[in-house]
Design a protein around this motif. Structure first.
Motif, PDB file in Angstrom:
ATOM      1  N   ARG A   1       0.886  -0.958  -0.027  1.00  0.00           N
ATOM      2  CA  ARG A   1      -0.042  -0.182  -0.151  1.00  0.00           C
ATOM      3  C   ARG A   1       0.857   1.083  -0.019  1.00  0.00           C
ATOM      4  O   ARG A   1       1.876   1.240   0.719  1.00  0.00           O
ATOM      5  CB  ARG A   1      -0.985  -0.027   1.301  1.00  0.00           C
ATOM      6  CG  ARG A   1      -1.784  -0.937   1.270  1.00  0.00           C
ATOM      7  CD  ARG A   1      -2.800  -0.949   2.614  1.00  0.00           C
ATOM      8  NE  ARG A   1      -3.309  -2.113   2.774  1.00  0.00           N
ATOM      9  CZ  ARG A   1      -4.346  -2.543   3.974  1.00  0.00           C
ATOM     10  NH1 ARG A   1      -4.238  -1.497   4.977  1.00  0.00           N
ATOM     11  NH2 ARG A   1      -5.015  -3.620   4.182  1.00  0.00           N
TER      12      ARG A   1
ATOM     13  N   GLU B   1       1.188   4.074   1.256  1.00  0.00           N
ATOM     14  CA  GLU B   1       0.942   5.003   2.413  1.00  0.00           C
ATOM     15  C   GLU B   1       2.181   5.634   2.897  1.00  0.00           C
ATOM     16  O   GLU B   1       3.250   5.169   2.565  1.00  0.00           O
ATOM     17  CB  GLU B   1       0.575   4.194   3.858  1.00  0.00           C
ATOM     18  CG  GLU B   1      -0.676   3.290   3.477  1.00  0.00           C
ATOM     19  CD  GLU B   1      -1.491   2.563   4.651  1.00  0.00           C
ATOM     20  OE1 GLU B   1      -2.088   3.232   5.704  1.00  0.00           O
ATOM     21  OE2 GLU B   1      -0.833   1.458   4.903  1.00  0.00           O
TER      22      GLU B   1
ATOM     23  N   GLY C   1       5.977   0.716  11.931  1.00  0.00           N
ATOM     24  CA  GLY C   1       4.833  -0.018  12.214  1.00  0.00           C
ATOM     25  C   GLY C   1       4.056   0.181  10.752  1.00  0.00           C
ATOM     26  O   GLY C   1       3.185  -0.425  10.656  1.00  0.00           O
TER      27      GLY C   1
ATOM     28  N   GLN D   1       4.436   0.355   6.651  1.00  0.00           N
ATOM     29  CA  GLN D   1       5.266   0.323   5.460  1.00  0.00           C
ATOM     30  C   GLN D   1       4.511   0.319   4.133  1.00  0.00           C
ATOM     31  O   GLN D   1       3.269   0.026   4.105  1.00  0.00           O
ATOM     32  CB  GLN D   1       6.086  -0.746   5.615  1.00  0.00           C
ATOM     33  CG  GLN D   1       7.095  -0.761   6.777  1.00  0.00           C
ATOM     34  CD  GLN D   1       7.868  -2.183   7.065  1.00  0.00           C
ATOM     35  OE1 GLN D   1       8.383  -2.591   8.203  1.00  0.00           O
ATOM     36  NE2 GLN D   1       7.876  -3.123   5.970  1.00  0.00           N
TER      37      GLN D   1
ATOM     38  N   GLN E   1       1.301  -9.719   5.795  1.00  0.00           N
ATOM     39  CA  GLN E   1       0.022  -9.922   6.792  1.00  0.00           C
ATOM     40  C   GLN E   1      -0.114 -11.498   6.827  1.00  0.00           C
ATOM     41  O   GLN E   1       0.300 -12.157   6.115  1.00  0.00           O
ATOM     42  CB  GLN E   1      -1.124  -9.391   6.048  1.00  0.00           C
ATOM     43  CG  GLN E   1      -1.339  -7.969   5.946  1.00  0.00           C
ATOM     44  CD  GLN E   1      -2.598  -7.332   5.420  1.00  0.00           C
ATOM     45  OE1 GLN E   1      -3.150  -8.025   4.438  1.00  0.00           O
ATOM     46  NE2 GLN E   1      -3.064  -6.499   5.908  1.00  0.00           N
TER      47      GLN E   1
ATOM     48  N   ARG F   1     -14.991  -0.406  10.097  1.00  0.00           N
ATOM     49  CA  ARG F   1     -13.836  -0.933   9.130  1.00  0.00           C
ATOM     50  C   ARG F   1     -14.473  -0.358   7.655  1.00  0.00           C
ATOM     51  O   ARG F   1     -15.565  -0.250   7.389  1.00  0.00           O
ATOM     52  CB  ARG F   1     -13.617  -2.529   9.164  1.00  0.00           C
ATOM     53  CG  ARG F   1     -13.284  -3.116  10.320  1.00  0.00           C
ATOM     54  CD  ARG F   1     -12.670  -4.199  10.619  1.00  0.00           C
ATOM     55  NE  ARG F   1     -11.883  -4.774   9.419  1.00  0.00           N
ATOM     56  CZ  ARG F   1     -10.486  -4.571   9.622  1.00  0.00           C
ATOM     57  NH1 ARG F   1     -10.063  -3.670  10.426  1.00  0.00           N
ATOM     58  NH2 ARG F   1      -9.805  -4.919   8.469  1.00  0.00           N
TER      59      ARG F   1
ATOM     60  N   ALA G   1      -2.929  -0.738  15.597  1.00  0.00           N
ATOM     61  CA  ALA G   1      -3.846  -2.006  15.093  1.00  0.00           C
ATOM     62  C   ALA G   1      -2.958  -3.049  14.764  1.00  0.00           C
ATOM     63  O   ALA G   1      -2.300  -2.942  13.870  1.00  0.00           O
ATOM     64  CB  ALA G   1      -4.945  -1.603  13.937  1.00  0.00           C
ATOM     65  N   LEU G   2      -3.162  -4.084  15.611  1.00  0.00           N
ATOM     66  CA  LEU G   2      -2.716  -5.405  15.369  1.00  0.00           C
ATOM     67  C   LEU G   2      -3.185  -6.110  14.306  1.00  0.00           C
ATOM     68  O   LEU G   2      -2.512  -6.916  13.510  1.00  0.00           O
ATOM     69  CB  LEU G   2      -2.475  -6.165  16.380  1.00  0.00           C
ATOM     70  CG  LEU G   2      -1.406  -5.411  17.424  1.00  0.00           C
ATOM     71  CD1 LEU G   2      -1.318  -6.410  18.708  1.00  0.00           C
ATOM     72  CD2 LEU G   2       0.010  -5.488  16.944  1.00  0.00           C
ATOM     73  N   CYS G   3      -4.610  -6.052  14.394  1.00  0.00           N
ATOM     74  CA  CYS G   3      -5.207  -7.219  13.691  1.00  0.00           C
ATOM     75  C   CYS G   3      -6.691  -6.720  13.596  1.00  0.00           C
ATOM     76  O   CYS G   3      -7.246  -5.919  14.277  1.00  0.00           O
ATOM     77  CB  CYS G   3      -5.234  -8.433  14.490  1.00  0.00           C
ATOM     78  SG  CYS G   3      -6.166  -9.565  14.001  1.00  0.00           S
TER      79      CYS G   3
ATOM     80  N   GLY H   1      -0.972  -7.705  11.112  1.00  0.00           N
ATOM     81  CA  GLY H   1       0.322  -7.134  10.496  1.00  0.00           C
ATOM     82  C   GLY H   1       1.371  -7.884  11.244  1.00  0.00           C
ATOM     83  O   GLY H   1       1.401  -7.895  12.268  1.00  0.00           O
TER      84      GLY H   1
HETATM   85  P1  AMP Z   1      -6.155  -3.730   7.487  1.00  0.00           P
HETATM   86  O1  AMP Z   1      -6.738  -4.590   6.456  1.00  0.00           O
HETATM   87  O2  AMP Z   1      -5.809  -2.337   7.111  1.00  0.00           O
HETATM   88  O3  AMP Z   1      -7.022  -3.690   8.758  1.00  0.00           O
HETATM   89  O4  AMP Z   1      -4.771  -4.247   8.030  1.00  0.00           O
HETATM   90  C1  AMP Z   1      -4.819  -5.582   8.831  1.00  0.00           C
HETATM   91  C2  AMP Z   1      -3.582  -5.340   9.739  1.00  0.00           C
HETATM   92  O5  AMP Z   1      -2.438  -5.276   8.976  1.00  0.00           O
HETATM   93  C3  AMP Z   1      -3.359  -4.063  10.375  1.00  0.00           C
HETATM   94  O6  AMP Z   1      -4.162  -4.182  11.831  1.00  0.00           O
HETATM   95  C4  AMP Z   1      -2.062  -3.723  10.709  1.00  0.00           C
HETATM   96  O7  AMP Z   1      -1.678  -4.792  11.818  1.00  0.00           O
HETATM   97  C5  AMP Z   1      -1.454  -4.370   9.197  1.00  0.00           C
HETATM   98  N1  AMP Z   1      -1.196  -3.357   8.470  1.00  0.00           N
HETATM   99  C6  AMP Z   1      -2.057  -2.593   7.420  1.00  0.00           C
HETATM  100  N2  AMP Z   1      -1.335  -1.658   6.809  1.00  0.00           N
HETATM  101  C7  AMP Z   1      -0.210  -1.865   7.164  1.00  0.00           C
HETATM  102  C8  AMP Z   1       1.060  -0.935   6.851  1.00  0.00           C
HETATM  103  N3  AMP Z   1       1.026  -0.092   5.668  1.00  0.00           N
HETATM  104  N4  AMP Z   1       2.132  -1.518   7.413  1.00  0.00           N
HETATM  105  C9  AMP Z   1       2.363  -2.268   8.282  1.00  0.00           C
HETATM  106  N5  AMP Z   1       1.170  -3.142   8.571  1.00  0.00           N
HETATM  107  C10 AMP Z   1       0.035  -2.735   8.234  1.00  0.00           C
END
Ligand code: AMP
Length: 424
Positions: free
Chosen positions: A114, A116, A121, A123, A128, A259, A281-283, A308
């Motif tokens: 992505r 971002e 934490g 990247q 995942q 979400r 957010a871990l999960c 993540g």
């Molecule tokens: P999400 O689908 O955005 O909820 O992502 C699920 C999990 O992936 C999140 O809770 C994070 O732990 C991890 N995650 C999402 N985006 C990133 C990112 N850009 N870098 C690192 N971990 C990420």
């Protein structure tokens, strides 16, 4: 010298100093999933762009501005996957997995991409791990997903986690709620942050996720999804909460947890840690009963989570004393060129028959330098081989912990380590 080429912003190299922790953690995750009857699924890292725009939703940040997308030579738009659920469901449909079993328990550990803004934490390429259970509409399946997610962190010794949970109900409840939310927010439209103003027209539920203080203040009085759930939605959510409670899993009801992705319905949850900075957010996961049908399959209820791995490793690094590097249990010191063949064949035997980690010298350093290297690698023993030793068919074994030395016959060496020594 030519210019040095550097990695791309937001990507990271996994270096030897951390690779062991990664391998161990990945192996724990693989074992844990297998223990729960989940099978690994691996899908390609790129897919047709349409897969993500259709499933994640056009009006999400991911699809709108974070995807790595390009046109292939034949004009097909391709994208590096920004998450795995869409790919797993595409594969589930394409490979008719639903015909093989009424319930498919799948898990993955893979990279996502992505665009971002990178920070601790966060990247642009990240890893995942997650599960998708396709086939069961029942609350116990939702609970199994939350249980697996929470037990993984628990097993790895990670504490102080919060499990936030909500239900966004069926599509009809959600549509009604969305309408009321827009009506409420329109009254404050001029005060909303710029991004929320835009979302009010495109993806109003995402406004609930806003981090802007102005928006948070406005949202305190906003209608809550919990008041829009129908009888079935409510019963389903209560059953999930009761079962979690029976299992001693404590959760925090968070009515703002919607979400942002289009494909969710019913239960949504997120696991958060306050110990990794802003990206807490871990999960995250939840139910997505419509996605399979949406991607051309037979209607199949489904629920899953994505977590993540980098964020998990950040926490593990904080918890763990950094292990001294133990690259070798035994370091073989070859004192002459003529010792190389002996050194390699002894190493082979020790590795293959006894599973001992062995390193052989290839830099032709002095004995002193090799002993220093053995110490650096935390070797428990060194085996010294030189001309004299070869003539008498012997080697010198040095215990690096207490400094004692003994001789052993070359032919007898595996018995020596197999029987007499604790080397692991
Ligand atoms: P999400 O689908 O955005 O909820 O992502 C699920 C999990 O992936 C999140 O809770 C994070 O732990 C991890 N995650 C999402 N985006 C990133 C990112 N850009 N870098 C690192 N971990 C990420």
């Amino acid at each position: 010298m030519s210019d040095q080429i550097r990695n791309i912003k937001g990507t990271k190299d996994l270096l030897p100093s951390e690779s062991r922790l990664w391998l161990e953690t990945e192996s724990i995750i693989h074992n844990f999933m297998t223990l729960h009857g989940y099978s690994l699924i691996r899908t390609p890292i790129f897919e047709k762009t349409e897969l993500f725009s259709r499933s994640i939703g056009q009006e999400t940040d991911i699809v709108n501005k974070e995807m790595y997308t390009w046109d292939d030579i034949d004009g097909t738009s391709l994208t590096l996957r920004p998450e795995l659920t869409a790919s797993v469901v595409r594969s589930f449909v394409q490979n008719h997995l639903g015909n093989l079993s009424p319930l498919n328990r799948l898990y993955y550990i893979d990279s996502s991409f992505r665009r971002e803004r990178p920070q601790k934490g966060r990247q642009r390429q990240f890893t995942q791990f997650g599960i998708e259970a396709l086939g069961s509409p029942n609350p116990e399946q939702d609970v199994e997903i939350i249980l697996i997610a929470s037990r993984i962190y628990e097993m790895l010794g990670i504490e102080d986690l919060e499990i936030h949970i909500n239900s966004i109900g069926s599509t009809s409840s959600r549509t009604q709620y969305s309408k009321s939310l827009v009506e409420y927010l329109e009254r404050y439209e001029n005060e909303l942050s710029d991004i929320s103003k835009k979302r009010l027209r495109t993806n109003p539920l995402r406004i609930l996720d806003s981090k802007s203080d102005k928006d948070i203040k406005i949202l305190t009085e906003a209608p809550l999804i919990s008041n829009y759930l129908n009888k079935n939605d409510r019963k389903n959510f209560d059953d999930i909460l009761k079962l979690l409670d029976d299992l001693g899993i404590s959760t925090i009801k968070n009515p703002k947890l919607v979400r942002g992705l289009d494909y969710y319905n019913g239960m949504t949850f997120e696991i958060l840690s306050n110990n990794i900075g802003a990206q807490s957010a871990l999960c995250g996961g939840g139910r997505y009963d419509k996605l399979v049908e949406y991607l051309g399959g037979k209607s199949t209820p489904a629920v899953g989570f994505a977590a993540g791995l980098e964020r998990l490793i950040l926490l593990l690094k904080e918890n763990k004393d950094t292990n001294p590097l133990n690259q070798a249990d035994i370091y073989i010191i070859a004192l002459d060129e003529s010792a190389n063949a002996y050194s390699f064949s002894i190493a082979d035997k020790l590795r293959n028959k006894l599973g001992i980690k062995v390193i052989c010298e290839t830099l032709r350093r002095s004995m002193k330098a090799q002993l220093r290297e053995a110490n650096k690698n935390n070797a428990k023993f060194t085996i010294l081989i030189g001309d004299d030793e070869i003539k008498s068919n012997q080697v010198i074994i040095k215990n690096m912990e207490d400094g004692t030395q003994t001789n052993a016959l070359i032919d007898d060496i595996e018995n020596y380590f197999g029987v007499d020594y604790e080397y692991k």
